[in-house]
Design a protein around this motif. Sequence first.
Motif, PDB file in Angstrom:
ATOM      1  N   SER A 117       3.946  -1.366  -3.824  1.00 17.39           N
ATOM      2  CA  SER A 117       3.303  -2.282  -2.898  1.00 17.39           C
ATOM      3  C   SER A 117       1.802  -2.040  -2.869  1.00 17.39           C
ATOM      4  N   GLN A 118       1.022  -3.135  -2.822  1.00 18.73           N
ATOM      5  CA  GLN A 118      -0.428  -3.039  -2.773  1.00 18.73           C
ATOM      6  C   GLN A 118      -0.948  -3.124  -1.344  1.00 18.73           C
ATOM      7  N   THR A 119      -0.070  -3.306  -0.396  1.00 16.64           N
ATOM      8  CA  THR A 119      -0.479  -3.415   0.999  1.00 16.64           C
ATOM      9  C   THR A 119       0.191  -2.320   1.821  1.00 16.64           C
TER      10      THR A 119
ATOM     11  N   ASP B  32       3.724  -4.802   6.356  1.00 10.63           N
ATOM     12  CA  ASP B  32       4.508  -6.001   6.049  1.00 10.63           C
ATOM     13  C   ASP B  32       4.338  -6.958   7.225  1.00 10.63           C
TER      14      ASP B  32
ATOM     15  N   GLU C 265      -4.952 -11.460   9.960  1.00  8.66           N
ATOM     16  CA  GLU C 265      -5.983 -10.928   9.071  1.00  8.66           C
ATOM     17  C   GLU C 265      -7.220 -11.818   9.073  1.00  8.66           C
TER      18      GLU C 265
ATOM     19  N   GLU D  59      -4.570  -4.788   8.203  1.00 10.62           N
ATOM     20  CA  GLU D  59      -4.675  -4.284   6.828  1.00 10.62           C
ATOM     21  C   GLU D  59      -6.120  -3.907   6.514  1.00 10.62           C
ATOM     22  N   ASP D  60      -7.059  -4.661   7.076  1.00 13.77           N
ATOM     23  CA  ASP D  60      -8.486  -4.432   6.845  1.00 13.77           C
ATOM     24  C   ASP D  60      -9.196  -4.418   8.194  1.00 13.77           C
TER      25      ASP D  60
ATOM     26  N   ALA E 215       4.962  -1.569   4.636  1.00 16.00           N
ATOM     27  CA  ALA E 215       5.447  -2.222   3.421  1.00 16.00           C
ATOM     28  C   ALA E 215       6.320  -1.287   2.594  1.00 16.00           C
TER      29      ALA E 215
END
Length: 274
Positions: free
Chosen positions: A2-4, A7, A75, A97-98, A200
């Motif tokens: 997973s790149q994140t 979820d 986001e 996430e950011d 995630a």
Amino acid sequence: MSQTLFDPAALAAHRARTERAGTVATFLHEIAADEVSERLVEVNRRFTDAVVIGPQAALWADAVAPGARQVAAAEVLDLAEGSADLIVHGLALHWAEDPVGQLVQMRRALRPDGLMIAAMFGGQTLAELRTAFAEAETRVEGGLSPRVAPMGEIRDLGGLLQRAGFALPVADSLPLKVDYADPLALMRDLRAMGETNAMAARRRGGLRRETLGAVVETYFDQYARDDGRVLATFEIVFLTGWAPAENQQQPLRPGSAKARLADALKVPERPLDD
């Protein structure tokens, strides 16, 4: 792989589940919102275009800015540039996430000298549960899986404000100790808060009964009080920053002081040892 980290579909499902069941636990939101409300009183400024962000935005708006525009935590925030003079992010930024990107969006949405206050869970949150899960899974399953979302330490979180371009940045925390009859009651509360595992990389398929039993046993062994109840730590971090403006107070340049601290304290000045 997973790149994140999180979820978002799982997080949304957890929040929707508590709303449908009518079992939403909001006591931490209420504590944090009351704290922000007190801080706004101390600011002693009248805000006319307030925005509140988060899954419990209505609760926060009632506490800190009645009539404020309510925005969902996402986001990409539904904020127009220069549209607000106060933005409050209510106990949801730890799921971003950011987070720097979120702070930048809020800064851009503020008018010059507008105020942003974000409340989020900090690194000490659920320290006991993290430890109990780590020891239980290692013993029963021979390895670890992501169970509790990583949360930033206050020093690192304060740095996010500067990276996002806020002026006069301040980060401070409110540590809380909550007692429960047992670890299962804590887990039920987390479920009612919509704060259960939405990572995630989480292990699918549910928690094994043997592992859960080991978590409960470990938690009692290490964190039970004399009366048999257990404690859980929640750390609420408050990030405060202002949109830059020309008329704001600026910090003095190093070496520009016109009086010596030693003179003010009426003590002799001594050189530092090499």
